[in-house]
Write a protein that holds these residues in place. Structure first.
Motif, PDB file in Angstrom:
ATOM      1  N   LEU A 186       0.844  -1.199   0.000  1.00 13.50           N
ATOM      2  CA  LEU A 186       0.000   0.000   0.000  1.00 13.50           C
ATOM      3  C   LEU A 186       0.879   1.249   0.000  1.00 13.50           C
ATOM      4  O   LEU A 186       1.859   1.326   0.742  1.00 13.50           O
ATOM      5  CB  LEU A 186      -0.909  -0.004   1.232  1.00 13.50           C
ATOM      6  CG  LEU A 186      -1.961   1.086   1.321  1.00 13.50           C
ATOM      7  CD1 LEU A 186      -2.998   0.919   0.212  1.00 13.50           C
ATOM      8  CD2 LEU A 186      -2.652   1.041   2.677  1.00 13.50           C
ATOM      9  N   ASN A 187       0.548   2.200  -0.851  1.00 20.20           N
ATOM     10  CA  ASN A 187       1.246   3.480  -0.838  1.00 20.20           C
ATOM     11  C   ASN A 187       0.773   4.281   0.364  1.00 20.20           C
ATOM     12  O   ASN A 187      -0.436   4.402   0.600  1.00 20.20           O
ATOM     13  CB  ASN A 187       0.952   4.265  -2.126  1.00 20.20           C
ATOM     14  CG  ASN A 187       1.567   3.632  -3.341  1.00 20.20           C
ATOM     15  OD1 ASN A 187       2.780   3.593  -3.469  1.00 20.20           O
ATOM     16  ND2 ASN A 187       0.741   3.133  -4.242  1.00 20.20           N
ATOM     17  N   MET A 188       1.705   4.824   1.102  1.00 19.13           N
ATOM     18  CA  MET A 188       1.394   5.637   2.280  1.00 19.13           C
ATOM     19  C   MET A 188       2.055   6.997   2.095  1.00 19.13           C
ATOM     20  O   MET A 188       3.032   7.126   1.353  1.00 19.13           O
ATOM     21  CB  MET A 188       1.928   4.977   3.558  1.00 19.13           C
ATOM     22  CG  MET A 188       1.313   3.636   3.873  1.00 19.13           C
ATOM     23  SD  MET A 188      -0.452   3.741   4.269  1.00 19.13           S
ATOM     24  CE  MET A 188      -0.437   4.732   5.758  1.00 19.13           C
ATOM     25  N   GLY A 189       1.531   8.006   2.795  1.00 18.46           N
ATOM     26  CA  GLY A 189       2.132   9.318   2.667  1.00 18.46           C
ATOM     27  C   GLY A 189       1.836  10.227   3.836  1.00 18.46           C
ATOM     28  O   GLY A 189       0.870  10.042   4.573  1.00 18.46           O
ATOM     29  N   ASP A 190       2.725  11.185   4.002  1.00 12.48           N
ATOM     30  CA  ASP A 190       2.481  12.309   4.895  1.00 12.48           C
ATOM     31  C   ASP A 190       1.971  13.427   4.002  1.00 12.48           C
ATOM     32  O   ASP A 190       2.617  13.759   2.992  1.00 12.48           O
ATOM     33  CB  ASP A 190       3.767  12.748   5.600  1.00 12.48           C
ATOM     34  CG  ASP A 190       4.213  11.749   6.658  1.00 12.48           C
ATOM     35  OD1 ASP A 190       3.348  11.057   7.221  1.00 12.48           O
ATOM     36  OD2 ASP A 190       5.430  11.668   6.920  1.00 12.48           O
ATOM     37  N   VAL A 191       0.818  13.972   4.327  1.00  9.27           N
ATOM     38  CA  VAL A 191       0.207  15.002   3.488  1.00  9.27           C
ATOM     39  C   VAL A 191      -0.120  16.241   4.305  1.00  9.27           C
ATOM     40  O   VAL A 191      -0.317  16.165   5.516  1.00  9.27           O
ATOM     41  CB  VAL A 191      -1.074  14.487   2.776  1.00  9.27           C
ATOM     42  CG1 VAL A 191      -0.778  13.277   1.915  1.00  9.27           C
ATOM     43  CG2 VAL A 191      -2.176  14.170   3.764  1.00  9.27           C
ATOM     44  N   GLU A 192      -0.155  17.358   3.612  1.00  5.74           N
ATOM     45  CA  GLU A 192      -0.569  18.625   4.214  1.00  5.74           C
ATOM     46  C   GLU A 192      -1.775  19.145   3.447  1.00  5.74           C
ATOM     47  O   GLU A 192      -1.789  19.113   2.211  1.00  5.74           O
ATOM     48  CB  GLU A 192       0.562  19.654   4.145  1.00  5.74           C
ATOM     49  CG  GLU A 192       1.751  19.310   5.011  1.00  5.74           C
ATOM     50  CD  GLU A 192       2.886  20.316   4.878  1.00  5.74           C
ATOM     51  OE1 GLU A 192       2.789  21.268   4.062  1.00  5.74           O
ATOM     52  OE2 GLU A 192       3.886  20.120   5.579  1.00  5.74           O
ATOM     53  N   VAL A 193      -2.763  19.625   4.193  1.00  3.02           N
ATOM     54  CA  VAL A 193      -3.967  20.178   3.576  1.00  3.02           C
ATOM     55  C   VAL A 193      -3.620  21.534   2.971  1.00  3.02           C
ATOM     56  O   VAL A 193      -2.969  22.367   3.608  1.00  3.02           O
ATOM     57  CB  VAL A 193      -5.095  20.317   4.617  1.00  3.02           C
ATOM     58  CG1 VAL A 193      -6.321  21.002   4.016  1.00  3.02           C
ATOM     59  CG2 VAL A 193      -5.480  18.953   5.171  1.00  3.02           C
ATOM     60  N   LEU A 194      -4.034  21.746   1.716  1.00 11.14           N
ATOM     61  CA  LEU A 194      -3.820  23.030   1.045  1.00 11.14           C
ATOM     62  C   LEU A 194      -4.853  24.042   1.531  1.00 11.14           C
ATOM     63  O   LEU A 194      -5.952  23.676   1.965  1.00 11.14           O
ATOM     64  CB  LEU A 194      -3.930  22.863  -0.471  1.00 11.14           C
ATOM     65  CG  LEU A 194      -2.863  21.976  -1.110  1.00 11.14           C
ATOM     66  CD1 LEU A 194      -3.161  21.756  -2.591  1.00 11.14           C
ATOM     67  CD2 LEU A 194      -1.482  22.590  -0.947  1.00 11.14           C
ATOM     68  N   LEU A 195      -4.506  25.308   1.439  1.00 12.16           N
ATOM     69  CA  LEU A 195      -5.437  26.365   1.839  1.00 12.16           C
ATOM     70  C   LEU A 195      -6.710  26.275   1.000  1.00 12.16           C
ATOM     71  O   LEU A 195      -6.661  25.931  -0.186  1.00 12.16           O
ATOM     72  CB  LEU A 195      -4.799  27.738   1.634  1.00 12.16           C
ATOM     73  CG  LEU A 195      -3.636  28.079   2.566  1.00 12.16           C
ATOM     74  CD1 LEU A 195      -3.027  29.415   2.150  1.00 12.16           C
ATOM     75  CD2 LEU A 195      -4.081  28.111   4.007  1.00 12.16           C
ATOM     76  N   ASP A 196      -7.838  26.609   1.613  1.00 13.68           N
ATOM     77  CA  ASP A 196      -9.098  26.635   0.875  1.00 13.68           C
ATOM     78  C   ASP A 196      -9.018  27.672  -0.234  1.00 13.68           C
ATOM     79  O   ASP A 196      -8.414  28.735  -0.065  1.00 13.68           O
ATOM     80  CB  ASP A 196     -10.264  26.990   1.803  1.00 13.68           C
ATOM     81  CG  ASP A 196     -10.676  25.831   2.690  1.00 13.68           C
ATOM     82  OD1 ASP A 196     -10.350  24.673   2.353  1.00 13.68           O
ATOM     83  OD2 ASP A 196     -11.314  26.087   3.723  1.00 13.68           O
TER      84      ASP A 196
END
Length: 190
Positions: free
Chosen positions: A100-110
């Protein structure tokens, strides 16, 4: 956020919905964990490779989605419907032992909440026509036809345009720039 990544040849954006069929053990396990932990995963567009390949390359801007429905399909596979929550950027990714591909992600500004300009008023008309397609209609999406974000997001998902172009539209943070680009693409399709 530390989340599973789901590479597809399709995109989904905030408030959009997409049906998926799961048959690989790694994705069925992912679904089980997501439901148990009441969390979602990130849909990213494939850059190279196949959806079923363990060596697929994908773009680093995608959409965090939540599972809103699941059922056993007539073909025996597990079907789910997901809804986009927010655009994210993948800052780090790796393969889990199960593939499974896993990642650390950051939410982009609305993106800015802007009305559809009068000069682009035919875009909501095109979108209304696309939403009448039975497969799209079955997703029961709520669309604000006056909201430039909503109109641009849905058209990006639904129009038959090249996947690299779709990704460029996903990556835009200005809803009016996206609508202008979509308008130019529609004129080119005519």
């Amino acid at each position: 956020m530390h989340v599973p990544l789901f590479p597809l040849n399709s995109i989904v954006l905030p408030r959009g919905r997409i049906p998926l069929q799961l048959f690989e053990p790694r994705y069925i396990d992912m679904l089980t964990r997501c439901l148990k932990e009441d969390r979602g995963f990130v849909v990213v567009l494939l850059r190279d490779g196949l959806e079923t390949s363990s060596a697929a390359a994908f773009y680093d801007i995608g959409t965090y989605v939540r599972i809103i429905d699941f059922q056993q399909l007539d073909n025996g596979l597990l079907g789910i419907t997901v809804e986009g929550v927010s655009k994210v950027t993948v800052v780090k990714c790796w393969k889990a032992p199960d593939g499974l591909n896993m990642g650390d992600v950051e939410v982009l500004l609305d993106e800015a909440d802007l009305p559809v300009p009068d000069a682009l008023s035919e875009l909501p008309v095109v979108l209304r026509a696309l939403l009448k397609h039975p497969v799209v209609n079955d997703l029961e999406m709520t669309v604000d036809f006056d909201d430039a974000r909503d109109v641009g997001w849905r058209l990006t998902e639904l129009l038959p345009i090249d996947k690299q172009e779709k990704q460029r539209l996903v990556e835009l943070q200005d809803p009016l720039e996206r609508l202008e680009r979509l308008h130019a693409l529609l004129e080119a399709l005519e």
